[in-house]
Design an enzyme around this catalytic site. Sequence first.
Site, mmCIF file in Angstrom:
data_model
loop_
_atom_site.group_PDB
_atom_site.id
_atom_site.type_symbol
_atom_site.label_atom_id
_atom_site.label_comp_id
_atom_site.label_asym_id
_atom_site.label_seq_id
_atom_site.Cartn_x
_atom_site.Cartn_y
_atom_site.Cartn_z
ATOM 1 N N LYS A 54 43.524 97.788 98.681
ATOM 2 C CA LYS A 54 44.793 98.267 99.244
ATOM 3 C C LYS A 54 44.753 98.196 100.766
ATOM 4 O O LYS A 54 45.691 97.717 101.396
ATOM 5 C CB LYS A 54 45.065 99.715 98.802
ATOM 6 C CG LYS A 54 45.559 99.832 97.374
ATOM 7 C CD LYS A 54 45.535 101.267 96.871
ATOM 8 C CE LYS A 54 45.800 101.292 95.373
ATOM 9 N NZ LYS A 54 45.565 102.577 94.729
ATOM 10 N N GLN A 98 44.542 108.549 95.733
ATOM 11 C CA GLN A 98 44.013 107.782 94.600
ATOM 12 C C GLN A 98 43.655 108.710 93.444
ATOM 13 O O GLN A 98 42.976 109.727 93.630
ATOM 14 C CB GLN A 98 42.780 106.971 95.059
ATOM 15 C CG GLN A 98 42.194 106.052 94.010
ATOM 16 C CD GLN A 98 43.109 104.887 93.640
ATOM 17 O OE1 GLN A 98 43.905 104.417 94.433
ATOM 18 N NE2 GLN A 98 43.003 104.425 92.410
ATOM 19 N N ASP A 121 53.720 106.186 95.655
ATOM 20 C CA ASP A 121 53.352 106.050 94.244
ATOM 21 C C ASP A 121 54.518 106.427 93.328
ATOM 22 O O ASP A 121 54.502 106.099 92.133
ATOM 23 C CB ASP A 121 52.188 107.009 93.916
ATOM 24 C CG ASP A 121 50.843 106.307 93.855
ATOM 25 O OD1 ASP A 121 50.816 105.118 93.470
ATOM 26 O OD2 ASP A 121 49.836 106.953 94.166
HETATM 27 N N1 GUN Z 1 44.858 105.255 89.740
HETATM 28 C C1 GUN Z 1 45.161 104.282 88.844
HETATM 29 N N2 GUN Z 1 46.386 103.780 89.097
HETATM 30 C C2 GUN Z 1 46.860 104.440 90.167
HETATM 31 C C3 GUN Z 1 48.064 104.358 90.905
HETATM 32 O O1 GUN Z 1 48.976 103.570 90.622
HETATM 33 N N3 GUN Z 1 48.178 105.213 91.959
HETATM 34 C C4 GUN Z 1 47.210 106.092 92.285
HETATM 35 N N4 GUN Z 1 47.421 106.902 93.324
HETATM 36 N N5 GUN Z 1 46.069 106.196 91.626
HETATM 37 C C5 GUN Z 1 45.904 105.369 90.572
#
Ligand code: GUN
Length: 296
Positions: A54, A98, A121
């Site tokens: 990311k 995350q 998100d």
């Molecule tokens: N963990 C797995 N997928 C995601 C996601 O789309 N966003 C976040 N913040 N954590 C994750």
Amino acid sequence: MTAQIIDGKAFAATVREKVAGHVTRLKEENGITPGLAVVLVGEDPASQVYVRSKGKQTVEVGMNSYEHKLDADTSEEDLLALIDKLNNDPAVHGILVQLPLPGHLNEDLVINSIDPAKDVDGFHISNVGLLGTGQKSMVPCTPLGCLMMLRDHHGSLSGLNAVVIGRSNIVGKPMAQLLLGDSCTVTIAHSRTKDLPEVVRGADIVVAAVGRPEMVPGDWIREGATVIDVGINRIERDGKNKLVGDVDFESASKVAGAITPVPGGVGPMTIACLLANTLTACCRANGLAEPDGLTA
Ligand code: GUN
């Protein structure tokens, strides 16, 4: 029939190019650089890989990336204090915590402490409610990526039968809302669904998001249907590690009209949509027009 392969890797590259073009203009015309803060608590290896990826892609499209890596035993109070700081930082337009978080932290509480306008998100309860009522919101990245690919392939989705397999808050539920928003007839199927094969056979669009390797075989798929495989499952086969989806690609690709592969389908779209959401959040925060084609 041999299915058309929906190339998520190439599609994600075009999304990133679009985002990068808008970022360049934002910088030149408005003196604004979008910023994304990613918070990682603990040392989960998969999460570390995602967070690194990311950060790298954020910088590649010209945005500022702020990474906050916290110890696994970080207190809820300290994590909430960091989120409060990021909520009030004008250089930060998007915040992503995350998941999963270590067990002692209340995920709902943490997510709902993020400013909804910065919740790239789309997990904050306000954004969930806005999406459910058809109002402008931040949309979860993976379902947004799936929607973009479906719109690109079909043009209009109106009136199509869509079956979403999986009812998670991250994918299944928001995916169903988005498909409903595009006037599909939507069924959410899950582990307790009666006669799942028959339900799936009724679908023009199948979105599989259950996290079970190759659980959807080709004979569940209607001839010519579009199959979006959200699963990313690591398995061992013939002594080798392999990534497979929730759909048995081999058999499904013989009947489907179009299908996303794993890897190279939905996966690359998720981070591309995270960047798109960060750009959208930045435009909204500054009262600027939102980019076309990058939101629901
Ligand atoms: N963990 C797995 N997928 C995601 C996601 O789309 N966003 C976040 N913040 N954590 C994750």
